[in-house]
Design a protein around this motif. Structure first.
Motif, PDB file in Angstrom:
ATOM      1  N   LEU A 105      -1.922   3.143   3.187  1.00  0.00           N
ATOM      2  CA  LEU A 105      -2.528   1.815   3.154  1.00  0.00           C
ATOM      3  C   LEU A 105      -3.545   1.746   2.020  1.00  0.00           C
ATOM      4  CD1 LEU A 105      -3.201   1.229   6.964  1.00  0.00           C
ATOM      5  CD2 LEU A 105      -1.338   0.258   5.600  1.00  0.00           C
ATOM      6  N   GLU A 106      -3.809   0.553   1.534  1.00  0.00           N
ATOM      7  CA  GLU A 106      -4.815   0.352   0.491  1.00  0.00           C
ATOM      8  C   GLU A 106      -6.196   0.403   1.135  1.00  0.00           C
ATOM      9  OE1 GLU A 106      -6.239  -3.057  -2.718  1.00  0.00           O
ATOM     10  OE2 GLU A 106      -4.353  -3.297  -1.614  1.00  0.00           O
ATOM     11  N   ARG A 107      -7.021   1.343   0.689  1.00  0.00           N
ATOM     12  CA  ARG A 107      -8.306   1.567   1.343  1.00  0.00           C
ATOM     13  C   ARG A 107      -9.221   0.345   1.267  1.00  0.00           C
ATOM     14  NH1 ARG A 107      -7.559   6.619  -1.212  1.00  0.00           N
ATOM     15  NH2 ARG A 107      -9.019   6.102  -2.876  1.00  0.00           N
ATOM     16  N   LYS A 108      -9.239  -0.334   0.144  1.00  0.00           N
ATOM     17  CA  LYS A 108     -10.087  -1.526   0.031  1.00  0.00           C
ATOM     18  C   LYS A 108      -9.706  -2.552   1.088  1.00  0.00           C
ATOM     19  CE  LYS A 108     -11.341  -5.369  -3.016  1.00  0.00           C
ATOM     20  NZ  LYS A 108     -11.239  -5.968  -4.366  1.00  0.00           N
ATOM     21  N   GLN A 109      -8.431  -2.780   1.254  1.00  0.00           N
ATOM     22  CA  GLN A 109      -7.983  -3.788   2.209  1.00  0.00           C
ATOM     23  C   GLN A 109      -8.259  -3.365   3.646  1.00  0.00           C
ATOM     24  OE1 GLN A 109      -6.922  -6.818   1.031  1.00  0.00           O
ATOM     25  NE2 GLN A 109      -7.285  -7.381   3.174  1.00  0.00           N
ATOM     26  N   VAL A 110      -8.190  -2.068   3.907  1.00  0.00           N
ATOM     27  CA  VAL A 110      -8.496  -1.567   5.250  1.00  0.00           C
ATOM     28  C   VAL A 110      -9.937  -1.890   5.622  1.00  0.00           C
ATOM     29  CG1 VAL A 110      -8.837   0.541   6.602  1.00  0.00           C
ATOM     30  CG2 VAL A 110      -6.737   0.240   5.275  1.00  0.00           C
TER      31      VAL A 110
ATOM     32  N   HIS B  93     -16.300  -7.619  -0.675  1.00  0.00           N
ATOM     33  CA  HIS B  93     -15.328  -7.119  -1.650  1.00  0.00           C
ATOM     34  C   HIS B  93     -15.973  -6.085  -2.571  1.00  0.00           C
ATOM     35  CE1 HIS B  93     -11.589  -9.552  -1.196  1.00  0.00           C
ATOM     36  NE2 HIS B  93     -12.398 -10.304  -0.456  1.00  0.00           N
ATOM     37  N   GLY B  94     -17.244  -6.270  -2.874  1.00  0.00           N
ATOM     38  CA  GLY B  94     -17.924  -5.296  -3.714  1.00  0.00           C
ATOM     39  C   GLY B  94     -18.037  -3.942  -3.024  1.00  0.00           C
ATOM     40  N   PHE B  95     -18.349  -3.974  -1.734  1.00  0.00           N
ATOM     41  CA  PHE B  95     -18.450  -2.723  -0.975  1.00  0.00           C
ATOM     42  C   PHE B  95     -17.083  -2.068  -0.827  1.00  0.00           C
ATOM     43  CE2 PHE B  95     -18.307  -0.548   3.186  1.00  0.00           C
ATOM     44  CZ  PHE B  95     -19.241   0.449   2.946  1.00  0.00           C
ATOM     45  N   ALA B  96     -16.088  -2.851  -0.428  1.00  0.00           N
ATOM     46  CA  ALA B  96     -14.754  -2.294  -0.205  1.00  0.00           C
ATOM     47  C   ALA B  96     -14.129  -1.787  -1.495  1.00  0.00           C
ATOM     48  CB  ALA B  96     -13.848  -3.353   0.430  1.00  0.00           C
ATOM     49  N   GLY B  97     -14.513  -2.394  -2.618  1.00  0.00           N
ATOM     50  CA  GLY B  97     -13.955  -1.980  -3.898  1.00  0.00           C
ATOM     51  C   GLY B  97     -14.344  -0.580  -4.309  1.00  0.00           C
ATOM     52  N   LYS B  98     -15.393  -0.034  -3.692  1.00  0.00           N
ATOM     53  CA  LYS B  98     -15.815   1.329  -4.014  1.00  0.00           C
ATOM     54  C   LYS B  98     -14.723   2.352  -3.734  1.00  0.00           C
ATOM     55  CE  LYS B  98     -20.673   0.634  -2.629  1.00  0.00           C
ATOM     56  NZ  LYS B  98     -21.366   1.036  -3.866  1.00  0.00           N
ATOM     57  N   PHE B  99     -13.832   2.010  -2.821  1.00  0.00           N
ATOM     58  CA  PHE B  99     -12.884   3.008  -2.321  1.00  0.00           C
ATOM     59  C   PHE B  99     -11.502   2.887  -2.953  1.00  0.00           C
ATOM     60  CE2 PHE B  99     -15.728   1.535   1.156  1.00  0.00           C
ATOM     61  CZ  PHE B  99     -16.632   2.588   1.064  1.00  0.00           C
ATOM     62  N   GLU B 100     -11.357   2.013  -3.942  1.00  0.00           N
ATOM     63  CA  GLU B 100     -10.056   1.847  -4.587  1.00  0.00           C
ATOM     64  C   GLU B 100      -9.692   3.040  -5.454  1.00  0.00           C
ATOM     65  OE1 GLU B 100      -8.928  -2.647  -5.554  1.00  0.00           O
ATOM     66  OE2 GLU B 100     -10.848  -2.071  -6.456  1.00  0.00           O
ATOM     67  N   ARG B 101     -10.669   3.607  -6.115  1.00  0.00           N
ATOM     68  CA  ARG B 101     -10.392   4.657  -7.093  1.00  0.00           C
ATOM     69  C   ARG B 101      -9.940   5.952  -6.430  1.00  0.00           C
ATOM     70  NH1 ARG B 101     -15.062   2.255  -8.619  1.00  0.00           N
ATOM     71  NH2 ARG B 101     -16.336   3.950  -7.755  1.00  0.00           N
TER      72      ARG B 101
END
Length: 367
Positions: free
Chosen positions: A351-356, A270-278
């Protein structure tokens, strides 16, 4: 590590790049054709993306616009004109400066244009752009010289644009030269390929990649340049794009996550995927997903030969050994396709990038 805009601009664009390494054979082929007096009117410059094909096209265009074989010729010891050893044109010359500024009247470059309606770059070269080629080539060249068109890249033409270019190839005017850059020549219309002289350019070897990365990234340590060289797979353009997108750190994080399979740590993922939310992190997201797809592709290619893929980072060897046993090769191929499909569909359907990213790794984990 990423770079600033100023650093990115320090890397020359193809139209003003004076440096082309690793393609002496391609240059020799072009020069031999020019010296023969039977220079083909159209060249299909083919090879992997980012290896210098467009740089070569501009280099050839400058050479011909500067007078070709006579531009650097001078009296020899016996009073005869000598042939130039290569296609260098003085960067201080008016030809070089005008080509670099996109202001030379005898050179037309066709690329993906700007869509005024969407305020974005088009995804393809449209027929209006291609039609301008025929009109341009039928004008009279300055000093009775060449009229030259560079299409970068011809793969990006839609069907109507391809047909418009084909018409020009079928009836080329005198002293017209078309330089068509192609990353995937097999996808072009056979009628286009058959009317061009194929000039195939190869991926750069390790020595050339190392030389170029030392020139372009002198501030980076040898370990990082070696990593970029391996990830670039013979493409300096790909290596520099990865660097600019922060690909070094992204790749190391990806490898660490892959090393956790089949037991992913939720907090780390989740920490890695969270980078792409912004907003604004689209490039980093696309880079990460491309790196992941490439990693799987290397695993499948090596596995099909009962081998392990070359380890880009030392810790990858054990990870690859374990993951080859985790799924069948058919399943890994399905996962490769899934990662690519998810990447392509993310922006298309919002699509939400974090979830992808999370979904991609969960798919890798599943049995």
């Amino acid at each position: 590590m990423s770079v600033s805009d100023d650093e990115a601009r320090a890397w020359p664009a193809p139209r003003d790049n004076t440096l082309l390494l690793g393609h002496d054979q391609a240059e020799s082929v072009f020069l031999a054709a020019a010296r023969s007096g039977r220079l083909p009117h159209a060249w299909l410059i083919a090879g992997p993306e980012g290896i210098g094909k467009a740089t070569f096209a501009y280099r050839a265009a400058r050479f011909m616009l500067a007078g070709g074989l006579t531009s650097e010729s001078g009296p020899s010891l016996f009073g005869e004109a000598s042939e130039p050893a290569g296609m260098d044109v003085d960067p201080q010359s008016s030809v070089f400066r005008r080509v670099a500024a996109a202001s030379h009247p005898d050179l037309l470059t066709v690329e993906r244009g700007y869509n005024e309606r969407t305020k974005k770059e088009r995804s393809e070269i449209v027929v209006e752009d291609a039609r301008s080629v025929g009109e341009f080539l039928h004008l009279t060249a300055g000093d009775g010289g060449w009229r030259i068109v560079i299409v970068d890249s011809v793969d990006e033409m839609n069907r109507n644009a391809a047909n418009a270019i084909l018409k020009t190839l079928e009836e080329p005017p005198k002293n017209a030269l078309l330089l068509l850059v192609s990353h995937s020549p097999g996808r072009l219309l056979p009628t286009i390929r058959s009317r061009c002289r194929l000039l195939r350019m190869r991926a750069l070897d390790d020595a050339v990649m190392g030389d170029l990365l030392t020139r372009y990234l002198p501030e980076e340590g040898g370990e990082n340049r070696l990593l970029l060289s391996r990830l670039g797979e013979g493409s300096i353009g790909k290596a520099l794009a990865l660097y600019q997108a922060g690909g070094l750190s992204l790749y190391r994080e990806l490898v660490a996550l892959l090393g956790d399979l089949p037991r992913l740590e939720a907090r780390k993922l989740h920490g890695f995927a969270g980078k792409f939310e912004r907003a604004g992190n689209e490039t980093a997201f696309e880079t990460s997903m491309t790196l992941l797809a490439d990693w799987i592709a290397r695993l499948v290619r090596a596995g099909s030969l009962n081998q392990l893929p070359p380890a880009i980072l030392a810790e990858e060897e054990e990870t690859a050994r374990r993951l080859l046993a985790l799924h069948s090769l058919d399943r890994w191929m399905e996962l490769w396709e899934k990662v690519r499909h998810l990447t392509a569909r993310t922006d298309a359907i919002n699509l939400e990038r974090k979830q992808v990213v999370i979904n991609a790794f969960l798919a890798l984990q599943a049995s």
